[in-house]
Design an enzyme around this catalytic site. Structure first.
Site, PDB file in Angstrom:
ATOM      1  N   ASP A 149       0.830  -1.208   0.000  1.00  0.00           N
ATOM      2  CA  ASP A 149       0.000   0.000   0.000  1.00  0.00           C
ATOM      3  C   ASP A 149       0.867   1.261   0.000  1.00  0.00           C
ATOM      4  OD1 ASP A 149      -2.362  -1.556   0.131  1.00  0.00           O
ATOM      5  OD2 ASP A 149      -2.082  -1.793   2.279  1.00  0.00           O
ATOM      6  N   HIS A 176      -5.398  -3.825   5.550  1.00  0.00           N
ATOM      7  CA  HIS A 176      -5.037  -4.050   4.148  1.00  0.00           C
ATOM      8  C   HIS A 176      -6.228  -4.629   3.379  1.00  0.00           C
ATOM      9  CE1 HIS A 176      -2.809  -4.913   0.540  1.00  0.00           C
ATOM     10  NE2 HIS A 176      -3.179  -6.187   0.616  1.00  0.00           N
TER      11      HIS A 176
END
Ligand code: NAD
Ligand code: LMR
Length: 316
Positions: A149, A176
């Site tokens: 990310d 996530h």
């Protein structure tokens, strides 16, 4: 100097092992899978770097694969196909991660364990519960790898602003998956964003995984960018924990940061040092928009965490 195990030699496991084979501090690389691992290991072993690579195939060789390992990275499990959420992977991947965690507790209880297998929001709590039952749990040594990310954020922000992606640092907190991924664009040093840019970038970072799943069209999810991100995380862990040069990276760990909102695990910037997650750094000031993202994040994240915890405790 460091013995690393990669548990799965699939789409992520292979390029990740390739990157780790070239790491100057990795002296042994143990590659485990239920299929294919001896061939992948034989192939890697011809590369002229010092890490000794050994392949282990099948459950009966898992104990040997883990013996003496100081870092264990887990990319085992099925990936998404278009139309699936990461949570749709739970039914298969939860059991895979639980089995591997039991083997880590038995064979290398002091290893730093880095979990890639989705859904990370739940598989990390699963691993923690297994370690607790075995009496080996050290929250500073268990990480959910959310670095992809951050890698995506650096790329997307630098594309938008014309900066060097390697020098464009974005902190991403939460978890996530989708709305649990909370990029803190208001904290990016030296850059300002219009509200339109903030919303477009936030959406792209939150759903970057879906972009790859859609483009691969049934052939899986991110593998190469994930291998890059995981290799960077392992590199930072080696630097902080083994070379004693503290490094800050984002990861999903047991954390007090969102405990008041029901989340015992939370991704944030952490300082990696000799004991692992040496310090959990504060979230810092959030814009009004980010406060809204945080609220949506914790609502979903707490359910994902509870699902992982219950999976282990109900199975007992
Ligand atoms: P893949 O299907 O290419 O490879 C998975 C491998 O796991 C296969 O080789 C399979 O044989 C192996 N495996 C299955 N059960 C196992 C077991 N019990 N022990 C050891 N190995 C086992 O999948 P992939 O693309 O490498 O993705 C793996 C996982 O990583 C998926 O769950 C995916 O969603 C996740 N992922 C996470 C991130 C992240 O940011 N954390 C990014 C990308 C993918
Ligand atoms: C990603 O972010 O690319 C991974 O979590 C894989 C996925 O399912 O999107």
């Amino acid at each position: 100097m460091v013995k690393v195990a990669v548990l799965a030699a699939g789409g992520i496991g292979q390029p990740l092992s390739l990157l780790l084979k070239s790491h100057p501090q990795v002296t042994e690389l143990s590659l485990y899978d239920i299929v294919n691992s001896p061939g992948v290991a034989a192939d890697l072993s011809h590369i002229c770097t010092k890490a000794k690579v050994t392949g282990y195939k099948g459950q009966e060789n898992l104990d040997a694969a883990l013996a003496g390992c100081e870092i264990v990275v887990i990319p085992a499990g099925i990936p998404r196909k278009p139309g699936m959420t990461r949570d749709d992977l739970f039914n298969i991947n939860a059991g895979i991660v639980k089995g591997l965690a039991e083997a880590i507790a038995k064979n290398c209880p002091k290893a730093f364990t880095c979990i890639i297998s989705n859904p990370v929001n739940s598989t990390v709590p699963i691993c923690a519960e297994v370690f607790k039952k075995a009496g080996t749990y050290d929250p500073k040594r268990l990480f959910g790898v959310t670095l992809l990310d951050i890698v995506r954020s650096s790329t997307f922000v630098s594309e938008c602003k014309g900066t060097n992606p390697q020098e464009t640092k974005v902190t991403v907190i939460g978890g996530h998956s989708g709305v649990t991924i909370v990029p803190l664009l208001s904290q990016v040093k030296g850059l300002t964003f219009s509200q339109e840019e903030v919303e477009a970038l936030t959406h792209r970072i939150q759903f970057g995984g879906d972009e790859v799943v859609k483009a691969k069209d049934g052939a899986g999810s991110a593998t190469l960018s994930m291998a890059y991100a995981a290799a960077r995380f392992v590199d930072s862990l080696i630097e902080g924990a083994f070379m004693k040069k503290p490094v800050v990276e984002c990861a999903y760990v047991e954390s007090p940061l969102a405990a008041a909102d029901g989340c015992s695990f939370f991704a944030s910037a952490i300082e990696l040092g000799p004991s692992g997650a040496e310090k959990i750094l504060p979230i810092g000031p959030l814009s009004d928009y980010e406060q809204g993202l945080y609220k949506a994040c914790v609502e979903q994240l707490k359910t994902n965490i509870a699902k992982g915890v219950n999976f282990v405790n109900q199975a007992a």
